[in-house]
Design an enzyme around this catalytic site. Structure first.
Site, PDB file in Angstrom:
ATOM      1  CB  SER B 313     100.337  51.094  70.459  1.00 48.90           C
ATOM      2  OG  SER B 313     100.875  52.366  70.240  1.00 48.90           O
ATOM      3  N   PRO B 513      79.344  62.129  67.658  1.00 45.94           N
ATOM      4  CG  PRO B 513      80.395  61.419  69.613  1.00 45.94           C
ATOM      5  CD  PRO B 513      79.108  61.326  68.856  1.00 45.94           C
TER       6      PRO B 513
END
Lengths: 135, 862
Positions: B313, B513
């Site tokens: 975007s 992570p």
């Protein structure tokens, strides 16, 4: 004259039922008419009335865009453009099959209720009519 | 005498058989065929397509439940304007509108979210249904609906919206006017429920934020070792970056975050037998990337729309100090897969408590991007890790158990039946560990912790946001935003501009992570970055803020954040946008709107001059000299008529290929099952290739002696040699592919854009049509499809800007466009009427209130 009345009545009843989507009325009307009136001409009148009812209803719904609708349905069903005419044809043939199925069942019921010699004569007539359709 | 009974029997049997042959398919359908009676009859079947062509005629309508009369005005392009005398009526009417124009899309979307597509589609969507049931959007939606208290405005809003949808459905059903696609598919939609809305909301989040980057890149990490991996795939991309949050940063205490993101097993869930508390004799250690192959294969089978494979975007806000009007301008264009109908339905909503113009998603009552009377806002995806993969230890002798925190733990089992059209139901068991739903194939187990299944009250956040009066209230409304992680751009009538990152950001002590985590209890989530420490910028001195999916923060950000391989953009679009803003002088509304159609390739802008430098003194063939001349005259604009992209498309990939291919062979990096980690060939794109494009550019610019330019066997290579080799290969390949005549090199001869139908019926697609751009241009063009051999169709753009919005708070001008239309009916003039406008870089004015030029009006009465 009776044949014309039958055809008009079938067309009117079928068309009215189709307004609310009652497609099964096509078979039911055919069955009732053929149960009540015997004869090859009656069967042809039923089929003609059915074709008129379905064709007119299709035109009423799609108007001048019937070909475009058929084209779109073909796109959705077959993922192919340009087969709108086939969808129109399939719809009409399907309507006639409904009427034919109803007619056959109506005729069978009537013949079962009649005496044997009459039944044989009518059955011959009915089978000829069906064969004529297939031709 | 004998002939008579036989003929009669045949007559009766024939009649019955013939009737059955006609009537059974008429009533029940046959295989993939819908019930023919319902589908073909003119009254309610497919022939209504023309009558339901999706436009609106003025008239009086009844909408049960309305508290006051309301109106819906339609412009000739289909854009809708709702005016109500009550706030809840507003959402009721939006629900009604959505159902009138997008009911098929809504039903398929909730089915996808709930894992019930196969019931109406068939076995083709079984894998998607299995995945969705594992992920559990429906379960989380049910949990969150149950927890919405009566005083939460979201509860009334969702209920009003559902009432509006159902009112439309009742009206359509009673008038035999349900969309014809239902007749073709052979079913009728069920009532809409608030849980449906919450499930669709989570599906939107899934499409933006659910990703498989961690297991994907673990192939490289395991093969290369951590140090080499980090050189190639650093946290902060190697090439020039444009973070909008530049610090200084505060390290605030983490916000608590549950290790268990999914709902507690509901009543009736069958639990695994409790296990003994012994240590595993031979636990299966699932740390190696190759063992994740079955899981990735499963993820790769998901429909495009189920994964965050395309979450780009743009949004930029420019302060009044840089604009002609002296007030801020906001531009936003969310990039998602194209579809007909679009994910968006544009609407203006007016009620005593709300006034907004923007895009809603059918199924959701509120706008996701747009403007109010006070401010305008846009969204970009923040590609930081919110999908964590836990590699659970299992033992085939202990089925349905996993080893964690020193003991065998039972998995929670949810046994479900998936209805499948044309065949019997399929049993499916959802397996849950403490980390999340389990993906299990061939004895390999991994559990997925995804932020999208956390308790979520985002609708309340949006409702609060829509009433914000200033930048402080806007920011506060985002404080409890959960997921997806987004950047909210902001510009208001008072002159303020801002960008706020919102959403949970899980932190894991001692582990990254962004890579698979051990499931033994040593890598539990310790919390989330607190909202006050998330990236943000308010009225920066430079007078603009740009977000284009780049890493939002500098390298000294004191939390675990996105990495170069966590699908951040590597500075291409944001670099180009910043160049345009800073070189524009005073930016006008027309200029900012025109920027959204910009096809300049920032990667080419940086790389081509380096190549031309490297080619000085090099012996070139005639065709190679022709390429050099072409590049010298190129303004790096990948327009449809440009010629240089034919060469650069190859060159940009070959630079990475020439540099890294010998090394990943040397390290033995394996391709993932879907074969999209590493490029399949020198000219193919791939996920690793996207990251390495930035890495190699940064090295050429700032670290030309980097050891990876040389070969693994010790053969020394310079950057000049690498660039020259890539050039010679690419020039030859371009001539081989397109011929020596430059006329054959026009970009639009092979670069196309396609707007696929949502039903997956190519005959209902719009396109392919000649196009320009690429994934790195502001006007982005991304190919998300593969050919029949599994090779990416990178020159067939099927994703890109799905809505463009521009708002100038000085002139009051606003415009928007989306490449689709308001109606899902392919026969409607509003099916794809936005496509040609969008392709020309033009807009529809964003008209409001009395400025609306309505061509039809619905007057809705209670």
């Amino acid at each position: 004259m009776r044949v014309v009345i039958v055809a008009v009545a079938v067309a009117a009843l079928d068309a009215a039922a189709l307004l609310v989507g009652w497609w099964w009325v096509t078979a039911l009307v055919a069955a009732l008419v053929v149960y009540r009136f015997a004869g090859k001409r009656v069967l042809l009148a039923v089929l003609a009335g059915t074709a008129v009812a379905w064709g007119a209803s299709m035109v009423a719904q799609a108007g001048t865009r019937m070909s475009a609708v058929g084209d779109l349905v073909a796109a959705m069903a077959l993922n192919t453009r340009g087969l709108g005419w086939a969808v129109v044809g399939v719809s009409l043939v399907y309507a006639l099959l409904l009427a034919l199925a109803g007619s056959w069942v109506g005729g069978v019921v009537r013949r079962l209720r009649r005496s044997e010699p009459e039944a044989i004569a009518e059955q011959d007539e009915s089978v000829e009519a069906v064969e004529a359709q297939h031709v | 005498m004998k002939r008579v009974p036989i003929r009669r029997v045949l007559d009766v049997l024939g009649g019955l058989v013939f009737a059955l042959l006609v009537l059974v398919p008429s009533i029940t359908g046959l295989g993939a065929l819908p019930a023919l009676g319902g589908a073909l009859n003119p009254g309610t079947g497919v022939w209504r397509l023309a009558a339901d062509a999706g436009t609106a005629r003025s008239g009086d309508l009844t909408l049960p439940g309305l508290k006051q009369p309301a109106t819906v005005s339609f412009e000739d392009n289909g854009l809708a304007h709702v005016k109500t005398g009550d706030d809840q009526d507003l959402f009721r009417v939006i629900g009604y509108l959505h159902a009138r124009f997008r009911l098929v899309q809504m039903d398929l979307t909730r089915r996808q979210a709930s894992g019930t597509l196969s019931e109406v589609i068939g076995a083709a969507t079984l894998e998607s249904d299995r995945f969705q049931r594992d992920l559990g959007l429906r379960r989380t939606a049910e949990r969150d609906w149950a927890s919405l208290t009566g005083d939460n405005p979201a509860r009334a809003t969702v209920q009003s919206y559902s009432d509006g949808v159902n009112a439309a459905m009742r009206e359509l059903r009673s008038g035999n006017r349900l969309p014809t696609q239902f007749a073709v598919l052979g079913y009728e939609p069920a009532e809409w429920t608030p849980v449906d809305t919450l499930a669709v909301q989570r599906l939107v989040g899934q499409k933006i934020s659910f990703d498989s980057q961690a297991p994907l890149f673990s192939y490289a990490e395991k093969a290369m070792g951590r140090d080499a991996f980090k050189e190639w795939f650093p946290d902060v991309p190697e090439n020039e970056q444009h973070p909008y949050a530049k610090g200084p940063f505060q390290k605030l205490p983490l916000t608590p975050l549950p290790q268990r993101s999914f709902p507690d097993p509901s009543a009736g869930a069958a639990k695994a037998t409790a296990a003994g508390q012994t240590r595993p004799a031979n636990p299966v250690a699932l740390g190696a990337g190759a063992e994740l192959a079955p899981l990735l294969a499963k993820l790769g089978q998901l429909p495009d729309s189920g994964m965050g494979a395309m979450g780009h975007s743009n949004s930029w806000v420019v302060s009044g100090s840089r604009t002609e009007s002296g007030k801020p301008i906001l531009s936003a264009d969310p990039h998602l897969p194209h579809s007909l109908p679009s994910i968006w339905y544009q609407v203006e909503g007016s009620s005593p408590g709300y006034h907004f113009s923007g895009v809603t998603t059918p199924g959701l009552p509120v706008p996701l991007l747009g403007k109010t009377d006070e401010f305008s806002w846009g969204l970009t995806a923040s590609q930081r890790p919110t999908t964590l993969y836990y590699l659970e230890k299992t033992d085939q002798r202990r089925p349905d158990e996993y080893f964690s925190k020193g003991a065998w733990q039972p998995m929670t089992l949810l046994r479900e039946k998936i209805a499948v059209r044309g065949q019997s139901d399929v049993d499916h068991t959802v397996k849950l560990t403490s980390h999340g739903p389990v993906m299990e194939m061939e004895g390999v187990t991994a559990a997925v912790w995804w932020a999208g299944t956390l308790p979520n009250d985002n609708l309340r956040s949006i409702l609060t946001m829509l009433r914000a009066k200033n930048v402080g209230e806007f920011r506060d409304s985002l404080r409890n935003w959960v997921t997806p992680a987004l950047n909210f751009s902001y510009a208001d009538r008072h002159g303020d501009i801002a960008m706020f990152n919102a959403g949970v950001a899980p932190q894991v002590d001692g582990h990254e992570p962004t890579l698979p985590l051990p499931g033994d209890g040593t890598a539990e989530i310790t919390g989330s970055i607190p909202f006050d420490a998330l990236p943000s910028s308010v009225n920066p001195p430079e007078g603009y803020i740009v977000s284009a999916n780049q890493r939002e923060v500098t390298g000294d950000y004191p939390y675990q954040y996105s990495t170069s391989y966590n699908w951040v953009l590597h500075g291409w679009r944001d670099g180009e946008i910043i160049d345009r803003i800073t070189s524009a002088g005073k930016l006008s509304f027309a200029e900012t709107a025109e920027m959204q159609s910009d096809w300049h390739d920032n990667n080419a802008r940086q790389l081509v001059p380096l190549l031309l430098d490297a080619l000085r003194g090099e012996q070139l063939s005639g065709s190679e000299q022709q390429v050099v001349d072409l590049l010298r005259g190129w303004d790096f604009n990948a327009t449809p008529e440009s010629l240089a992209p034919a060469f650069f498309d190859s060159f940009k990939n070959r630079v990475s290929w020439v540099t890294f291919e010998p090394w990943w062979k040397h390290y033995g990096v394996k391709q993932n099952p879907g074969q999209y980690l590493l490029p399949k060939g020198p000219d193919a794109g791939a996920w690793a290739q996207e990251t390495l494009r930035g890495t190699v550019l940064g090295w050429i610019q700032h670290d030309p002696e980097n050891k990876y330019f040389s070969l693994p066997d010790g053969t020394k290579r310079t950057t000049t040699q690498v660039l020259r080799e890539a050039f010679h290969q690419s020039a030859k390949r371009t001539v081989d592919k397109f011929g020596a005549d430059l006329k054959g090199w026009r970009y639009d001869k092979y670069q196309k854009v396609l707007f696929p139908s949502l039903l997956g019926i190519s005959a209902l697609d719009v396109g392919p049509m000649p196009w320009g751009g690429n994934p790195r241009t502001i006007n982005t063009a991304v190919g998300t499809r593969d050919d029949e051999n599994g090779n990416p169709l990178s020159n067939l753009a099927t994703a890109g800007p799905t809505w463009r919005l521009n708002v100038d708070w000085g002139t009051g001008e606003a415009n928007a466009i989306f490449p689709a239309g308001q109606s899902e009916n392919p026969m409607s003039p509003w099916y794809a009427n936005g496509v040609p406008v969008w392709m020309k870089g033009q807009f529809w004015p964003l008209l409001e209130k009395n400025a609306v030029r309505a061509t039809a009006e619905w007057r809705l009465q209670p």
